[in-house]
Design an enzyme around this catalytic site. Structure first.
Site, PDB file in Angstrom:
ATOM      1  N   CYS A 299      42.995 -58.089  50.832  1.00 33.32           N
ATOM      2  CA  CYS A 299      44.041 -59.100  50.796  1.00 33.32           C
ATOM      3  C   CYS A 299      43.549 -60.344  50.047  1.00 33.32           C
ATOM      4  CB  CYS A 299      44.501 -59.467  52.201  1.00 33.32           C
ATOM      5  SG  CYS A 299      43.314 -60.449  53.129  1.00 33.32           S
TER       6      CYS A 299
ATOM      7  N   CYS B  58      40.892 -62.532  51.784  1.00 32.19           N
ATOM      8  CA  CYS B  58      39.537 -61.999  51.809  1.00 32.19           C
ATOM      9  C   CYS B  58      38.899 -62.098  50.425  1.00 32.19           C
ATOM     10  CB  CYS B  58      39.535 -60.559  52.301  1.00 32.19           C
ATOM     11  SG  CYS B  58      39.807 -60.453  54.074  1.00 32.19           S
TER      12      CYS B  58
ATOM     13  N   CYS C 183      44.773 -55.110  55.174  1.00 30.13           N
ATOM     14  CA  CYS C 183      43.620 -55.338  54.300  1.00 30.13           C
ATOM     15  C   CYS C 183      42.434 -54.487  54.770  1.00 30.13           C
ATOM     16  CB  CYS C 183      43.259 -56.824  54.341  1.00 30.13           C
ATOM     17  SG  CYS C 183      41.667 -57.204  53.619  1.00 30.13           S
TER      18      CYS C 183
ATOM     19  N   CYS D  12      39.636 -57.236  56.356  1.00 33.81           N
ATOM     20  CA  CYS D  12      39.878 -57.968  57.608  1.00 33.81           C
ATOM     21  C   CYS D  12      40.797 -57.216  58.561  1.00 33.81           C
ATOM     22  CB  CYS D  12      40.440 -59.357  57.316  1.00 33.81           C
ATOM     23  SG  CYS D  12      42.104 -59.326  56.634  1.00 33.81           S
TER      24      CYS D  12
ATOM     25  N   ASP E  90      23.269 -81.278 108.664  1.00 34.38           N
ATOM     26  CA  ASP E  90      23.816 -80.362 109.668  1.00 34.38           C
ATOM     27  C   ASP E  90      25.202 -80.820 110.085  1.00 34.38           C
ATOM     28  OD1 ASP E  90      21.513 -78.910 109.618  1.00 34.38           O
ATOM     29  OD2 ASP E  90      20.641 -79.821 111.405  1.00 34.38           O
TER      30      ASP E  90
END
Lengths: 540, 196
Positions: A26, A29, A97, A100, A356
């Site tokens: 794509c 990318c 793609c 990716c 306590d």
């Protein structure tokens, strides 16, 4: 910004770009593989611009390379350039793609060109990641003015990235833009590019500022069914050894692929070995990543000091076989007021030591901290003051708080230190089997930094290690209680971790010396109060 | 004194509604206090006794803390201490291993030795006789009172507190089994009233 983008895109070598487009990488990318950074990824017309520019460049290339520089300075020019040429660029957008797996293609933008190209897939996409994020943030009703985005990418995307890179290097490695470059330094990671693509528009939509230190996290988890573990990388296990605690709901999740391990394997494997494990360029895949969005806030920490005026309230809830011991607990009394303000998932209560159930906590109070998990609401210092006031106006008045405040994570370690390091002051009502003379009282009070040996008290020996603990009594003070012969008020200051009751009655001689042995009589303790915890923490 | 000053300062520094509360509640007055105080040994433990354990005059106590631990020691009527003579020595070197070497450690005391009710804890030596003190209940031996080695007369003076012999940790089932035959403090006093 547009012109910068044009310049950057235009300067890309058209041959490898069109090759990548044709094998199904794509446009986002592609930019990543050429190391282009910054806000370019948020530009909505990016995909079609890349296609346009490449088409023009390819058509111009044989004629005059220098002319490229003047091209594409405006949209019209670019479109013109394309219309007068017969060269076309092949691109395959029918599948996600190959690098990716569709992570970037979840962002449709408003690009009409791309709309046409991948109209069919767009139809199948219900919501885009941005819409998904905004919906998820709104659903939980978080208040925030900053946010940060956490992205997790499936391991297979890293493997495919490597495969594309290997293809690029082999086929176009001589290109000046790619020569001698390394994947890890040159290629922009999908996380970085995704942030570039998303953050600016998220800031606008969410009306908040992105800040990597923000306590409000938007987690984007991209998942894909293709796994890396089955590929058989030599000599390493890619699964985390243990499961991971989910911060948001406390569930224990199964061991998953360790991205760090995958990264390490990819960095060390040779091109030849890689080729035997995974094909390059990577095969087409019909299934795209899907996206899980979840939001959470990191722990909100509230510090302060508590006082306890009741001898029937424990510090934490104390149940014995479903029956409550005492009238309640400091933790619950405070949390019942504080916790609802934050619309949070859960809380943890920490204090600097504990007393306590039958011991009061007086003086300046004991430092404590509430860790509020996944708060939806942001509170102001004013709100905190109101919360403090409402704890202090509870009608029972058993527990009060002081100096309630929002604190940072460093307060946690100071508190733990107080548990083991700091001096504590006490006042006890004691009985002695004989009447002590004034001289004896003075001798007793002259004792300074008295070292005692304390065996683990019988009362806690069932759940604590049997040990002899040396402890320091820094000073002692003895007052007669008027009108009695055997009763005294004992004030003392001791090292953290001293069992005071045992120091008085001796615990069968297992704490030695003890008050009885020092005064040569029997000693019993009737009441005990903590009167001060010498720490600076939450003192103002 | 400096300490008192700092104590007062702290109280004065607290918000008014707090210091007021404290001033009223910190010190009890003479009229609030009982003529006799509650004794730690009495209020923290349930007291049980055995009479003539395996041999005549071998009377022992088992003080059971509400956490389940048992303190074992010599009852006032034990033949070793129920006379005017002093105890000369206490010897934990009985059985295969000296009881002082049987250390338990860690929260779970998983390395503790489990002893039977009839197992010996120590030997008490008097002028003319020796007496074996036993566990009375099956359980893990957590510690023996090594002070008795140096100061055996604690058995004559403070057998019920500092002169205890050992601390055991029985399992609930073992406790239930053993305690069925124990006498309560009241029953014991009826059978062995204190010597005048």
């Amino acid at each position: 910004m547009e012109s910068t983008m044009y310049g950057a895109i235009q300067a890309l070598p058209s041959e490898p770009v069109s090759d990548l487009l044709s094998i199904g990488v794509c446009p986002f990318c592609i930019l990543r593989f050429f190391g282009i950074r910054d806000v370019v990824y948020s530009y909505p017309f990016l995909p079609s611009t890349l296609v346009e520019c490449t088409t023009i460049n390819l058509s111009k290339e044989p004629c005059n390379k220098k002319e490229q520089e003047s091209f594409g300075h405006s949209n019209e020019q670019a479109l013109d350039g394309r219309t007068c040429n017969n060269v076309s660029v092949n691109f395959d957008m029918s599948n996600p793609c190959i690098a990716c797996l569709g992570i970037f293609q979840l962002e449709p933008g408003i690009d009409r060109q791309l709309d046409r190209i991948c109209h069919e897939r767009r139809e199948r996409m219900a919501v885009t990641s941005k819409e998904k994020i905004i919906e998820s943030v709104k659903k939980e009703g978080y208040q925030f003015d900053t946010f940060t985005v956490e992205i997790s990418i499936p391991g297979i995307v890293m493997v495919r990235e490597r495969a594309v890179w290997q293809h690029l290097q082999e086929k176009h490695g001589s290109q000046s833009r790619l020569q001698g470059k390394h994947l890890s330094e040159h290629v922009v990671s999908s996380k970085e590019a995704l942030k570039g693509a998303l953050i600016k528009s998220l800031e606008e939509s969410l009306q908040a500022v992105h800040d990597s230190g923000s306590t409000f996290k938007i987690a984007l988890r991209y998942k894909h069914p293709e796994t890396v573990c089955e590929l058989g990388f030599p000599g390493c296990s890619l699964k985390r050894k243990r499961g991971v605690m989910n911060e948001v709901n406390g569930d224990f999740t199964e061991p998953v692929e360790s991205l760090v391990a995958i990264q390490r394997c990819l960095a060390s494997i040779s091109a030849k070995d890689f080729a035997s494990i995974y094909p390059y360029p990577p095969p087409k895949c019909a299934v795209a990543c899907n996206l899980d969005v979840s939001c959470y806030r990191t722990a909100t920490l509230i510090g302060g000091r508590y006082l306890k005026f009741s001898r029937n309230i424990s510090q934490s809830p104390w149940m014995i076989e479903e029956e409550r011991k005492g009238d309640g607990s400091v933790q619950e009394i405070i949390a019942d007021v504080v916790f609802p303000h934050f619309k949070a998932d859960s809380y943890k209560f920490h204090a600097s030591g504990r007393e306590d159930i039958d011991v009061r906590m007086l003086g300046g109070g004991r430092p404590f901290m509430m860790e509020i998990v996944n708060a939806r609401v942001l509170v102001s210092p004013d709100d905190i003051q109101k919360i403090e006031d409402s704890v202090n106006s509870l009608k029972e008045g058993w527990v009060k708080v002081r100096n309630l405040q929002l604190v940072g994570a460093d307060a946690r370690s100071s508190m733990l230190e107080g548990e083991t390091e700091k001096q504590k002051q006490y006042t006890a009502v004691i009985w002695l089997s004989r009447c002590i003379s004034n001289d004896e009282i003075n001798d007793f009070m002259a004792l300074k930094d008295l070292q005692i040996q304390q065996k683990t008290p019988v009362r806690v020996l069932h759940r604590r290690s049997p040990l002899v603990r040396p402890r320091m009594i820094h000073w002692l003070k003895l007052d007669r209680i008027e009108g009695t012969e055997h009763y005294y008020l004992l004030h003392l200051c001791s090292q953290a971790g001293t069992y005071i009751k045992e120091f008085v009655h001796g615990d069968l001689g297992r704490t030695y010396p003890n008050v009885g042995s020092l005064l040569k009589c029997e000693a019993e303790i009737l009441q005990l109060d903590v009167t001060d915890i010498a720490m600076d923490l939450f003192n103002e | 004194m400096g300490e008192t000053d700092s104590l007062n300062e702290k109280e004065n520094g607290a918000p008014p509604h707090l210091s007021e509360l404290q001033a009223n509640t910190l010190y009890p007055s003479a009229s609030d206090l009982p003529p006799e105080p509650p004794r730690a040994v009495l209020s923290n433990y349930d007291r049980f006794f055995v009479i003539d354990f395996m041999k005549g005059g071998h009377d022992q106590y088992i003080y059971r803390h509400n956490n389940g631990l048992c303190v074992i020691g010599l009852a006032p009527s034990h033949i070793a201490v129920d006379n005017d003579a002093s105890v000369i020595a206490v010897d934990f070197n009985v059985g295969k291993r000296s009881r002082t070497e049987m250390k338990a450690s860690g929260k779970r005391k998983s390395d503790a030795c489990v002893l039977e009710p009839t197992s010996a804890l120590c030997k008490v030596v008097c002028n003319n006789a020796e007496y074996i003190i036993r566990c009375c209940v099956r359980g893990a031996l957590l510690e023996v009172n090594e002070r008795l080695v140096k100061d055996p007369t604690l058995l004559n003076t403070k057998a019920a507190s500092e002169g205890y012999i050992a601390i055991m940790m029985p399992r609930p089932a073992d406790w239930n089994k053993a305690s069925a035959s124990f006498l309560t403090a009241a029953e014991y006093l009826k059978r062995k009233p204190p010597r005048q």
